[in-house]
Scaffold this motif. Structure first.
Motif, PDB file in Angstrom:
ATOM      1  N   LEU A  24       0.820  -1.242   0.089  1.00 45.30           N
ATOM      2  CA  LEU A  24      -0.116   0.210  -0.052  1.00 45.30           C
ATOM      3  C   LEU A  24       0.826   1.288  -0.019  1.00 45.30           C
ATOM      4  O   LEU A  24       0.716   2.268  -0.727  1.00 45.30           O
ATOM      5  N   GLY A  25       2.009   1.203   0.601  1.00 43.58           N
ATOM      6  CA  GLY A  25       2.692   2.385   0.976  1.00 43.58           C
ATOM      7  C   GLY A  25       3.317   2.707  -0.566  1.00 43.58           C
ATOM      8  O   GLY A  25       3.412   3.885  -0.950  1.00 43.58           O
TER       9      GLY A  25
ATOM     10  N   VAL B  37       3.269   5.925  -3.401  1.00 50.11           N
ATOM     11  CA  VAL B  37       4.301   6.366  -4.287  1.00 50.11           C
ATOM     12  C   VAL B  37       4.053   6.339  -5.564  1.00 50.11           C
ATOM     13  O   VAL B  37       4.399   7.200  -6.503  1.00 50.11           O
ATOM     14  N   HIS B  38       3.699   5.025  -6.175  1.00 49.32           N
ATOM     15  CA  HIS B  38       3.393   5.014  -7.644  1.00 49.32           C
ATOM     16  C   HIS B  38       2.458   5.899  -8.147  1.00 49.32           C
ATOM     17  O   HIS B  38       2.579   6.418  -9.349  1.00 49.32           O
ATOM     18  N   LEU B  39       1.177   5.959  -7.185  1.00 52.33           N
ATOM     19  CA  LEU B  39       0.207   6.796  -7.815  1.00 52.33           C
ATOM     20  C   LEU B  39       0.772   8.353  -7.822  1.00 52.33           C
ATOM     21  O   LEU B  39       0.125   9.034  -8.588  1.00 52.33           O
TER      22      LEU B  39
ATOM     23  N   ARG C 102       3.584   9.516  -8.281  1.00 54.63           N
ATOM     24  CA  ARG C 102       4.265   9.803  -9.461  1.00 54.63           C
ATOM     25  C   ARG C 102       3.511  10.203 -10.423  1.00 54.63           C
ATOM     26  O   ARG C 102       4.064  11.018 -11.438  1.00 54.63           O
ATOM     27  N   ASN C 103       2.617   9.284 -10.665  1.00 55.97           N
ATOM     28  CA  ASN C 103       1.887   9.344 -11.995  1.00 55.97           C
ATOM     29  C   ASN C 103       1.049  10.779 -11.978  1.00 55.97           C
ATOM     30  O   ASN C 103       0.841  11.430 -12.860  1.00 55.97           O
ATOM     31  N   ALA C 104       0.583  11.071 -10.947  1.00 55.18           N
ATOM     32  CA  ALA C 104      -0.306  12.178 -10.448  1.00 55.18           C
ATOM     33  C   ALA C 104       0.616  13.451 -10.772  1.00 55.18           C
ATOM     34  O   ALA C 104      -0.072  14.517 -11.319  1.00 55.18           O
ATOM     35  N   LEU C 105       1.652  13.323 -10.284  1.00 57.85           N
ATOM     36  CA  LEU C 105       2.567  14.634 -10.474  1.00 57.85           C
ATOM     37  C   LEU C 105       3.087  14.700 -11.945  1.00 57.85           C
ATOM     38  O   LEU C 105       4.037  15.685 -12.304  1.00 57.85           O
TER      39      LEU C 105
ATOM     40  N   GLN D 252       7.353  -0.795  -9.201  1.00 55.12           N
ATOM     41  CA  GLN D 252       6.274  -1.784  -9.438  1.00 55.12           C
ATOM     42  C   GLN D 252       6.481  -3.275  -8.981  1.00 55.12           C
ATOM     43  O   GLN D 252       5.358  -3.672  -8.590  1.00 55.12           O
ATOM     44  N   ILE D 253       7.774  -3.691  -9.219  1.00 55.80           N
ATOM     45  CA  ILE D 253       7.829  -5.200  -8.633  1.00 55.80           C
ATOM     46  C   ILE D 253       7.272  -5.148  -7.188  1.00 55.80           C
ATOM     47  O   ILE D 253       6.565  -6.002  -6.662  1.00 55.80           O
ATOM     48  N   ALA D 254       8.181  -4.148  -6.406  1.00 58.33           N
ATOM     49  CA  ALA D 254       7.683  -4.302  -4.918  1.00 58.33           C
ATOM     50  C   ALA D 254       6.204  -4.122  -4.537  1.00 58.33           C
ATOM     51  O   ALA D 254       5.825  -4.790  -3.528  1.00 58.33           O
TER      52      ALA D 254
END
Length: 371
Positions: free
Chosen positions: A51-52, A56-58, A60-63, A187-189
């Motif tokens: 979840l953490g 971070v991934h989301l 990165r896309n939003a920014l 993405q892997i983690a």
């Protein structure tokens, strides 16, 4: 040449940071285990990681931050599934049940077996180069682990056996993760944490494990995010630069951090056996950290995709659709190249050697083409 040396140094730093975060998570998980079942704790740690990292991934896309990492491909999914099963489900389960049966200090030092398992599988199964220094270091670590596990006579500490099983599971996980190391580590983690955490949570609830309070859930999630999520991201990046055996060797720092924190946080006794085992393992780690590998080697033609800058290994041309700036990620081709410099078995140096090479360089005539 300078960039290649910097890449190796950066890989060592990434592996050591990964080890520090994972090492700290062991005594912290032991603190929380008094209020949570081992199965539930395993699920909370990995859900916290997943979840953490999803946040971070989301973000990165939003920014609209630049995507400089290669994405996971369909061909990666079978490897990812085995990685999740071995490292995300079995490994943490064995560790949590082992922690419930042994002191956190002993458990922390026993986690040195993960580096040993990683190295052994890399050498024996995937034929990654392992020289005599790494083998001597591995035997020293194994001697320390045996000293901790032996109870006198023919008796074994079953908590230690379970932790050894966790290390074997993570050794398999680490070697198979190498096949994914050119892809986006976040993405892997993230996927590993979400899938493994959800499966362990379902199994824990089916076994009747009680759901802990909000405070414990949040604490376990934070420990999981840093100790399993961020640590895994750094580990994957280390694999990219160092190869599996060396990353596993540097990761051997983790148990010492865990052991020291266990003495401080849990007030566990400092015994002669613990000091002796730590000394054996410290010698093994020192041998690993002082290794240097250099010989003339051949790169055959290779095509792949990963995050890179233009150095002596990346002198390719670009088409009109290539991403601007550096570092960047795109499919590219490596032309044949023969040269000599200090290197690790990273994604560009997975060439063959004699099964055990000596010292700092491979024997004459042992230079084979990269895989």
């Amino acid at each position: 040449m300078a960039r290649d040396t910097h890449s190796s140094f950066g890989g060592v730093t990434l592996a050591l940071l990964s080890a520090a975060l994972f090492g700290a998570s062991t005594p912290l998980a032991k603190l929380l285990l008094g209020n949570v079942s081992p199965w539930m704790m395993a699920s909370l740690l990995y859900l916290g990681a997943g979840l953490g990292l999803a946040a971070v991934h989301l973000s990165r896309n939003a920014l609209r931050l630049p995507a400089v990492e290669a994405p996971l491909r369909r061909s990666d999914l079978p490897w990812l599934a085995v990685v999740i099963a071995a490292g995300g489900i079995l490994g943490p389960l064995f560790l949590m049940f082992g922690l419930a049966r042994t002191q956190a200090t002993n458990a922390s030092l026993l986690l040195n077996l993960e580096g040993l398992a990683t190295m052994g599988i890399a050498w024996l199964v995937f034929h990654e180069n392992v020289d005599r220094r790494l083998l001597f270091g591995a035997f020293s670590i194994l001697a320390g682990a045996a000293l901790l596990s032996w109870q006198g006579g023919a008796s074994l500490d079953w908590g230690a056996v379970l932790i050894a099983a966790a290390c074997l599971s993570w050794g398999i996980d680490n070697n198979l993760t190498r096949k994914l190391s050119s892809a986006d580590p976040v993405q892997i983690a993230m996927i590993k944490g979400l899938v493994a955490g959800t499966i362990n949570l379902m199994l824990a609830l089916e076994q009747g494990a009680p759901v802990p309070g909000v405070g414990i859930v949040v604490a376990a999630g934070v420990v999981g995010f840093f100790g399993y999520g961020v640590s895994l991201v750094l580990f994957v990046l280390g694999l990219r630069h160092l190869g599996t055996a060396r990353t596993g060797a540097y990761f051997s720092l983790a148990p010492f951090i865990g052991a020291v924190l266990s003495l401080v946080l849990l007030h566990e006794p400092l015994t002669i056996r613990l000091v002796a085992a730590g000394a054996f393992m410290a010698v093994g780690l020192w041998i690993h950290l002082t290794e240097r590998h250099q010989h003339e080697h051949t790169h055959t033609a290779l095509e792949h995709e990963h995050r890179h800058v233009h150095d002596e290994h990346h002198e390719h041309s670009h088409g009109p659709d290539a991403p601007p700036g550096e570092p960047h990620s795109h499919w590219h081709k490596h032309n044949p190249l023969v040269h000599k410099h200090p290197h690790y078995p990273d994604i560009h140096h997975r060439h063959a050697h004699d099964r055990v090479s000596g010292g700092s360089s491979a024997p004459a005539g042992s230079s084979a083409s990269d895989q």
